[in-house]
Each structure stands twice: as structure tokens, then as C-alpha cells.
Design a protein around this motif. Structure first.
Motif, short mmCIF file in Angstrom:
data_model
loop_
_atom_site.label_atom_id
_atom_site.label_comp_id
_atom_site.label_asym_id
_atom_site.label_seq_id
_atom_site.Cartn_x
_atom_site.Cartn_y
_atom_site.Cartn_z
N SER A 1 0.80 -1.22 0.07
CA SER A 1 0.06 0.06 -0.11
C SER A 1 0.81 1.14 0.00
N ILE A 2 2.17 1.11 0.38
CA ILE A 2 2.89 2.27 0.31
C ILE A 2 3.18 2.88 -1.08
N CYS A 3 2.76 2.21 -2.15
CA CYS A 3 2.81 2.71 -3.44
C CYS A 3 1.94 3.80 -3.67
N GLU A 4 0.58 3.67 -2.98
CA GLU A 4 -0.26 4.68 -3.27
C GLU A 4 0.12 6.12 -2.94
N THR A 5 0.75 6.08 -1.72
CA THR A 5 1.42 7.31 -1.16
C THR A 5 2.52 7.69 -2.13
N ILE A 6 3.56 6.92 -2.42
CA ILE A 6 4.49 7.17 -3.32
C ILE A 6 4.00 8.01 -4.71
N ASP A 7 2.96 7.11 -5.25
CA ASP A 7 2.37 7.55 -6.49
C ASP A 7 1.48 8.85 -6.18
N ASN A 8 1.30 9.23 -5.32
CA ASN A 8 0.50 10.68 -4.98
C ASN A 8 1.23 11.83 -4.76
N TYR A 9 1.28 12.52 -6.14
CA TYR A 9 2.32 13.53 -6.20
C TYR A 9 1.78 14.67 -5.47
N ASN A 10 0.81 14.73 -4.90
CA ASN A 10 0.16 15.93 -4.10
C ASN A 10 1.00 15.76 -2.73
N CYS A 11 1.62 14.87 -2.35
CA CYS A 11 2.31 14.70 -1.23
C CYS A 11 3.72 14.76 -1.48
N SER A 12 4.84 14.71 -0.52
CA SER A 12 6.15 14.91 -0.89
C SER A 12 6.95 13.53 -0.76
N ALA A 13 6.33 12.46 -0.59
CA ALA A 13 6.79 11.11 -0.37
C ALA A 13 7.62 10.57 -1.51
N TYR A 14 7.57 10.90 -2.62
CA TYR A 14 8.39 10.33 -3.84
C TYR A 14 9.59 10.88 -3.69
N TYR A 15 9.98 12.01 -3.18
CA TYR A 15 11.29 12.63 -3.25
C TYR A 15 12.04 12.65 -2.05
N GLU A 16 11.48 12.07 -0.92
CA GLU A 16 12.19 11.85 0.38
C GLU A 16 13.39 11.09 0.03
#
Length: 156
Positions: free
Chosen positions: A127-142
Motif C-alpha cells: 500500500s505504500i505505493c499509493e502514497t509514493i504515487d500521490n504527487y500531491n504529497c512529498s513521499a516520492y522525493y524523500e
């Protein structure tokens, strides 16, 4: 990880990166989550893809993308990765950038009994992929260690 097709060749992190990049390209083109692409291709075919990565990276990515869509009967969906709030995300990260995010997450969370493909399937089905793929948050560039810690903790 040993190559199952070309027995003398090792599978490298660059091969894993290439597979993650292609998964991202196909998913974006079809408006599907990455999980759909991974599960539709399946474990056996993902092994073939990673074993052939050193050759395929020289091919036109549009050709590889098209072949995967046709060969595995992948269909369009309604998951649009670029549907973001422009105030929160003014630029969508590239397929190459997200491919690197997933490659690092797979490497950072790889279990002793796993190879790259087992790790890839495990990560893309989390389920973490849902957060990484949500570009409205900063998870992908942490930083990658932060994403790996979030994975082990069950989320951000």
C-alpha cells in the motif's frame, strides 16, 4: 541474483532500474497503477524482462512499452498519475525519477531469501505505493532511507 537466461551474466541494480522505469512508463500510458502492470506481466515474464534488460535498454522505450501492452493484453484504466493539485505539485516527476525511487526501495527492503523480482513484486503490491504515487504529497522525493523506514513502519 543470477541471470536465468544468460547463466554467466549477473543481474545488476541497473537492470532492476530499467524494469522499474518500464513499469512506470507502461502504467502511465495506460492510466493504471504500477501494481496492475506488475501483476499482469507476472513473475515468470518479469524474470525474462530483467534478464534481457541489458539488451532492451538499447531499444526504443516506446517499442518496449507497446510490446508489453500487446503481449500481455494490458488495458487502459482511469488512474491518472498527472491528476494533481497544481498548487501542491507543479511538475510531475519523470518515469526515470520514479523508476529510481522504486529501484532504491526494492534494494533497501530486499530480504535475504529474495531476489530482485520477488522484491519488486512485494514492493509494488504494498500500500505504500499509493502514497509514493500521490504527487500531491512529498513521499516520492524523500531520501531513500526515509522511504524504506516508512515501508517497514507500514506507511509515512
Amino acid at each position: 541474483m543470477k541471470d536465468i537466461i544468460y547463466m554467466d551474466e549477473p543481474i545488476t541494480k541497473n537492470d532492476l532500474y530499467f524494469v522499474c522505469y518500464i513499469i512506470e512508463r507502461v502504467a502511465r500510458k495506460l492510466h493504471q497503477p504500477n501494481k496492475y502492470v506488475v501483476n499482469s506481466i507476472g513473475e515468470k515474464e518479469l524474470y525474462k524482462l530483467i534478464c534481457n534488460a541489458p539488451v532492451l535498454h538499447c531499444e526504443n522505450p516506446l517499442k518496449i512499452e507497446s510490446e508489453l501492452i500487446n503481449d500481455y493484453g494490458l488495458v487502459k484504466g482511469n488512474f491518472n498519475i498527472s491528476d494533481v493539485d497544481k498548487e501542491l505539485c507543479d511538475k510531475i516527476p519523470s518515469e526515470t525519477a520514479i523508476g529510481k525511487v522504486y529501484m532504491r526501495l526494492i534494494q533497501d527492503t530486499l530480504q535475504p531469501e529474495e531476489d530482485y523480482i520477488n522484491g519488486l513484486i512485494r514492493v509494488y503490491n504494498d500500500s505504500i505505493c499509493e502514497t509514493i504515487d500521490n504527487y500531491n504529497c512529498s513521499a516520492y522525493y524523500e531520501p531513500s532511507y526515509f522511504i524504506a523506514r516508512a515501508y517497514f513502519n507500514g506507511g509515512f
